[in-house]
Write a protein that holds these residues in place. Structure first.
Motif, PDB file in Angstrom:
ATOM      1  N   ASN A   1      78.861  31.902  37.313  1.00 51.03           N
ATOM      2  CA  ASN A   1      77.868  31.774  35.996  1.00 51.03           C
ATOM      3  C   ASN A   1      78.370  32.974  34.527  1.00 51.03           C
ATOM      4  N   PRO A   2      79.418  32.792  34.480  1.00 53.46           N
ATOM      5  CA  PRO A   2      80.308  34.165  33.472  1.00 53.46           C
ATOM      6  C   PRO A   2      79.427  33.941  31.742  1.00 53.46           C
ATOM      7  N   ILE A   3      79.669  34.602  31.171  1.00 57.90           N
ATOM      8  CA  ILE A   3      79.273  34.429  30.037  1.00 57.90           C
ATOM      9  C   ILE A   3      79.862  33.822  29.071  1.00 57.90           C
ATOM     10  N   LEU A   4      79.941  33.990  28.052  1.00 53.04           N
ATOM     11  CA  LEU A   4      80.790  33.195  26.970  1.00 53.04           C
ATOM     12  C   LEU A   4      80.670  34.204  25.764  1.00 53.04           C
ATOM     13  N   ILE A   5      82.294  34.165  25.681  1.00 51.23           N
ATOM     14  CA  ILE A   5      82.832  34.976  24.213  1.00 51.23           C
ATOM     15  C   ILE A   5      83.774  34.490  23.623  1.00 51.23           C
ATOM     16  N   ASN A   6      84.256  34.882  22.582  1.00 50.97           N
ATOM     17  CA  ASN A   6      84.834  34.507  21.597  1.00 50.97           C
ATOM     18  C   ASN A   6      85.925  35.669  21.559  1.00 50.97           C
ATOM     19  N   GLU A   7      87.148  35.074  20.821  1.00 49.40           N
ATOM     20  CA  GLU A   7      88.297  36.419  21.016  1.00 49.40           C
ATOM     21  C   GLU A   7      88.363  37.687  20.438  1.00 49.40           C
ATOM     22  N   ASN A   8      86.901  37.148  19.957  1.00 53.72           N
ATOM     23  CA  ASN A   8      87.050  39.368  19.087  1.00 53.72           C
ATOM     24  C   ASN A   8      85.509  39.466  19.897  1.00 53.72           C
ATOM     25  N   PHE A   9      85.516  39.199  21.041  1.00 59.62           N
ATOM     26  CA  PHE A   9      84.557  39.929  22.395  1.00 59.62           C
ATOM     27  C   PHE A   9      83.071  39.500  21.399  1.00 59.62           C
ATOM     28  N   PHE A  10      82.375  38.619  20.873  1.00 62.15           N
ATOM     29  CA  PHE A  10      81.371  38.540  20.853  1.00 62.15           C
ATOM     30  C   PHE A  10      80.170  37.350  21.414  1.00 62.15           C
ATOM     31  N   VAL A  11      79.591  37.812  22.021  1.00 57.96           N
ATOM     32  CA  VAL A  11      78.984  36.755  22.942  1.00 57.96           C
ATOM     33  C   VAL A  11      78.220  36.001  22.402  1.00 57.96           C
ATOM     34  N   ILE A  12      78.972  34.808  22.849  1.00 57.13           N
ATOM     35  CA  ILE A  12      78.017  33.514  22.336  1.00 57.13           C
ATOM     36  C   ILE A  12      77.038  32.393  23.481  1.00 57.13           C
ATOM     37  N   ASP A  13      77.131  32.982  24.625  1.00 54.02           N
ATOM     38  CA  ASP A  13      76.403  32.469  25.362  1.00 54.02           C
ATOM     39  C   ASP A  13      76.324  33.866  27.031  1.00 54.02           C
ATOM     40  N   GLY A  14      74.642  33.973  27.298  1.00 48.73           N
ATOM     41  CA  GLY A  14      75.211  35.300  28.376  1.00 48.73           C
ATOM     42  C   GLY A  14      74.213  36.540  28.010  1.00 48.73           C
ATOM     43  N   GLN A  15      73.898  36.638  26.673  1.00 52.08           N
ATOM     44  CA  GLN A  15      73.609  37.940  26.483  1.00 52.08           C
ATOM     45  C   GLN A  15      72.831  38.547  27.462  1.00 52.08           C
ATOM     46  N   HIS A  16      71.497  37.914  27.759  1.00 53.83           N
ATOM     47  CA  HIS A  16      71.115  38.522  28.667  1.00 53.83           C
ATOM     48  C   HIS A  16      71.479  38.823  29.999  1.00 53.83           C
ATOM     49  N   ARG A  17      72.288  37.880  30.602  1.00 52.74           N
ATOM     50  CA  ARG A  17      73.029  38.462  32.098  1.00 52.74           C
ATOM     51  C   ARG A  17      73.656  39.402  31.922  1.00 52.74           C
ATOM     52  N   LEU A  18      74.440  39.595  30.845  1.00 51.89           N
ATOM     53  CA  LEU A  18      74.819  41.071  30.171  1.00 51.89           C
ATOM     54  C   LEU A  18      74.100  42.409  30.366  1.00 51.89           C
ATOM     55  N   GLU A  19      73.025  42.607  29.824  1.00 51.16           N
ATOM     56  CA  GLU A  19      72.403  43.405  29.978  1.00 51.16           C
ATOM     57  C   GLU A  19      71.479  43.488  31.329  1.00 51.16           C
ATOM     58  N   ALA A  20      71.534  42.768  32.457  1.00 55.40           N
ATOM     59  CA  ALA A  20      71.568  42.628  33.268  1.00 55.40           C
ATOM     60  C   ALA A  20      72.452  42.545  34.635  1.00 55.40           C
ATOM     61  N   LEU A  21      73.628  42.583  34.119  1.00 56.69           N
ATOM     62  CA  LEU A  21      74.355  43.441  35.076  1.00 56.69           C
ATOM     63  C   LEU A  21      74.757  44.794  34.601  1.00 56.69           C
ATOM     64  N   LYS A  22      74.943  44.925  32.800  1.00 57.33           N
ATOM     65  CA  LYS A  22      74.930  46.709  33.151  1.00 57.33           C
ATOM     66  C   LYS A  22      73.050  47.411  33.364  1.00 57.33           C
ATOM     67  N   ALA A  23      72.039  46.638  33.332  1.00 52.43           N
ATOM     68  CA  ALA A  23      71.316  47.666  34.479  1.00 52.43           C
ATOM     69  C   ALA A  23      71.666  47.805  35.853  1.00 52.43           C
ATOM     70  N   LEU A  24      72.244  47.055  36.259  1.00 49.77           N
ATOM     71  CA  LEU A  24      72.804  46.822  37.872  1.00 49.77           C
ATOM     72  C   LEU A  24      74.494  47.895  37.604  1.00 49.77           C
ATOM     73  N   LYS A  25      74.757  48.129  36.690  1.00 45.35           N
ATOM     74  CA  LYS A  25      76.392  48.436  36.664  1.00 45.35           C
ATOM     75  C   LYS A  25      76.960  47.653  37.366  1.00 45.35           C
ATOM     76  N   MET A  26      76.923  45.830  37.858  1.00 46.46           N
ATOM     77  CA  MET A  26      78.058  44.910  38.334  1.00 46.46           C
ATOM     78  C   MET A  26      78.893  44.681  36.863  1.00 46.46           C
TER      79      MET A  26
END
Length: 217
Positions: A47-72
């Motif tokens: 379930n990957p997050i979706l970004i544009n070519e400039n690394f702006f998150v289009i979909d999945g910012q909550h998943r990103l924060e959760a993975l950061k918290a888990l250091k995954m």
């Protein structure tokens, strides 16, 4: 010719950027995702997050924060040219699962507790919160979402739960308040009182209930 979508992975969280016009991150939702990912960490890569070519998150910012918290590692795909308008359209078109969707899914997997829940809702026409808590005999109304969605719902005593829902249904014929969730949850606390006598309660309620409910404020 079909385009191949490549999935990337990184531990460099700083490369991702959040669009200021995107929805705010909910700490509660992030924590729910953390709990879910911890149960099956190997599944999140699908379930990957979706970004544009400039690394702006289009979909999945909550998943990103959760993975950061888990250091995954963060798995992501790049969609060139995507903007905040695409993010808005995606969020607007997504249909979240409702409690009945979870119940059907778990019941089809062989979980009898969720089948009992489905049958009770069809029989009594009660709300999700009331049905789930009466069957589980759980008076904490704030716990419904997490344990129900994660497959942890269990019927404490089916016969008792159905009897209590039947009493609430009878009460609904005597006062419109019986159809409200908060009223149903309050009545559940009364039902848990070992000294509660349903016959005495309904006899007394028929005598004074209408007068009390119609009392001028």
């Amino acid at each position: 010719m079909k385009d191949d979508i490549k999935v990337y992975s990184t531990l460099d969280y700083d490369k991702f950027k959040v669009m200021s016009a995107n929805r705010m991150v909910s700490k509660g939702h992030v924590q729910q995702l953390v709990n879910s990912i911890e149960e099956r960490p190997e599944a999140i890569k699908y379930n990957p997050i979706l970004i544009n070519e400039n690394f702006f998150v289009i979909d999945g910012q909550h998943r990103l924060e959760a993975l950061k918290a888990l250091k995954m590692p963060v798995h992501y795909i790049v969609g060139k040219g995507l903007t905040i308008e695409d993010a808005r359209r995606m969020n607007a078109s997504m249909m979240n699962w409702k409690p009945m969707d979870y119940a059907i899914s778990y019941s089809e997997g062989g979980n009898k507790h969720y089948l009992d829940y489905i049958n009770a809702r069809k029989r009594f026409k009660t709300s999700h919160t009331v049905t789930a808590h009466y069957l589980a005999n759980n008076i904490n109304s704030r716990t419904t979402a997490s344990w129900f969605k994660r497959g942890n719902f269990e019927v404490s005593n089916l016969d008792r739960g159905l009897e209590w829902l039947d009493l609430l249904t009878e009460l609904k014929t005597m006062t419109p308040l019986g159809g409200y969730r908060d009223f149903g949850m309050a009545f559940l606390k009364i039902l848990n009182n070992p000294d509660f006598d349903s016959n005495r309660f309904f006899t007394r309620f028929k005598q004074v209930g209408p007068q009390f409910l119609n009392k001028p404020q």
